[in-house]
Design an enzyme around this catalytic site. Structure first.
Site, mmCIF file in Angstrom:
data_model
loop_
_atom_site.group_PDB
_atom_site.id
_atom_site.type_symbol
_atom_site.label_atom_id
_atom_site.label_comp_id
_atom_site.label_asym_id
_atom_site.label_seq_id
_atom_site.Cartn_x
_atom_site.Cartn_y
_atom_site.Cartn_z
ATOM 1 N N ARG A 199 0.856 -1.190 0.000
ATOM 2 C CA ARG A 199 0.000 0.000 0.000
ATOM 3 C C ARG A 199 0.892 1.239 0.000
ATOM 4 O O ARG A 199 0.629 2.220 -0.683
ATOM 5 C CB ARG A 199 -0.944 0.017 1.222
ATOM 6 N N ASP B 212 -8.278 19.528 -13.992
ATOM 7 C CA ASP B 212 -8.588 18.171 -14.445
ATOM 8 C C ASP B 212 -8.265 18.134 -15.931
ATOM 9 O O ASP B 212 -8.963 18.734 -16.750
ATOM 10 C CB ASP B 212 -10.072 17.861 -14.176
#
Ligand SMILES: *Cc1c(COP(=O)(O)O)cnc(C)c1O
Length: 378
Positions: free
Chosen positions: A46, A170
């Site tokens: 992780r 974005d």
């Protein structure tokens, strides 16, 4: 190095064990440690995975940022970005931003005391008017979906700087091949890698790239703490996709131009939305900011009944949500991607019943045009 060279080489290395030219899929959850506190920098996947790192370094280089972090989806990347902020912070957001972004902001983050104003970011005065003393970030999406409204990134970046707030763009629709917001002054770039970056419609993922290396620690802390990481297999698939990003985009765009040209003079449609079309109001900005018009082409037929008939006839274009894959897709925004937007807001934005959106793929252009021609011949 040039973009296509970086797309293939940036952040990549030959496998030290075998010399394998392609970064392997390190499909492992943990790593052997030689002794207590003695490891190779990898403890648990992780926290860090070599395949993911290769992707993160690659995209940071392509976006001209200092650091990149890969997440399980575009939304997970945006959520990680927002986790840098706190209750009481205010944000100015592009109106008609991606529906999932609006849902995250409006339905979840407002419960944590963040506030949002949605404005037409193509209008500098509107953005100025929405700034408050607690505005911590401006969140811009350009071009927008499905009407391809553009925002002048350099202009908004200057405003953000002057106001002491950050700017995130974005960049999913334009891709770093055509638009590099960090070079224009943005602090962060996010992507749904699901779209053009991976480009093969076989993986969902997201990336957050930061301009400054000082963001590395706080973002990695969130990535590791909240844990919405991109897995090794998807990291590898996305890396594989990126290697052909430049050639794919060239072909997407030339097909997009040809489709738009075909539609522009077609009396069977009422209007077209495409940054390269003759009367697109922001064509100059498209030229200067992207140097290209992309491969999303939207057009309007008489009404929803006619749109339904047309949609049923496509043979090469597939009726589906999403965009940016090698295969051509067609969708009906009002019923599919924008169904959650209230009817009157939709109509005001221009997302009417007769609106059809194409994500033009990289198939043979003759096949695409004849498919579109026969679909419209209903
Ligand atoms: C698809 C998309 C997202 C969300 O990405 P997911 O990978 O679907 O989570 C965000 N922004 C834009 C512009 C998108 O098109």
């Amino acid at each position: 190095m040039g973009f296509a060279t970086d797309a293939i080489h940036a952040g990549q290395w030959a496998d030290p064990l075998s010399g394998a030219v392609m970064v392997p899929i390190y499909q492992t959850s943990t790593y052997k440690q030689e002794g207590l506190g003695n490891h190779k920098g990898y403890e648990y996947a992780r926290t860090k995975n070599p395949t993911r790192t290769a992707l993160e370094d690659n995209l940071a280089a392509l976006e001209k940022g200092a650091v990149g972090f890969a997440f399980a989806s575009g939304m997970a990347a945006i959520n990680a970005l927002m986790s840098l902020f706190s209750s009481g912070d205010h944000f100015v957001v592009t109106a008609n931003t991606y529906g999932g972004t609006f849902r995250l902001f409006d339905k979840i983050l407002t419960r944590f005391g963040m506030t949002f104003d949605y404005v037409d970011t193509s209008n500098l005065e509107a953005v100025k008017g929405a700034l408050k003393s607690n505005t911590k970030m401006i969140f811009v999406e350009t071009p927008t979906n499905p009407l391809l409204t553009l925002t002048d990134i350099a202009q908004i970046a200057a405003l953000a700087k002057q106001h002491g707030s950050l700017l995130c763009v974005d960049n999913t629709f334009a891709t770093p091949y055509r638009q590099r917001p960090i070079e224009l002054g943005a602090d962060f770039v996010v992507h749904s890698t699901t779209k053009y970056i991976n480009g093969h419609s076989d993986s969902v993922g997201g990336i957050l790239v930061a301009r400054e290396a000082s963001w590395s620690e706080p973002i990695h802390f969130i990535q590791n703490s909240a844990g919405a990481i991109l897995g090794p297999m998807d990291s590898w698939l996305t890396l594989r996709g990126i290697k052909t990003l430049a050639v794919r985009m060239d072909r997407h765009e030339s097909n997009g131009r040809a489709i738009a040209q075909f539609l522009e003079d077609d009396s069977r449609i009422d209007r077209i939305y495409y940054p390269g079309s003759r009367d697109f109001p922001q064509r100059e900005l498209a030229d200067s900011q992207m140097g290209s018009y992309g491969a999303i082409v939207s057009f309007v037929v008489k009404d929803i009944d006619r749109a339904k008939l047309v949609l049923e006839r496509f043979r090469v274009f597939t009726l589906a949500e999403s965009l940016g894959g090698v295969e051509s897709l067609v969708c009906h925004p009002a019923v599919m991607t924008h169904a959650s937007v209230p009817f009157d807001i939709r109509e005001k934005l221009g997302i009417v019943g007769g609106l059809i959106r194409l994500s033009v793929g990289i198939e043979d252009i003759d096949d695409l045009i004849s498919d579109l021609d026969q679909a419209l011949s209903v």
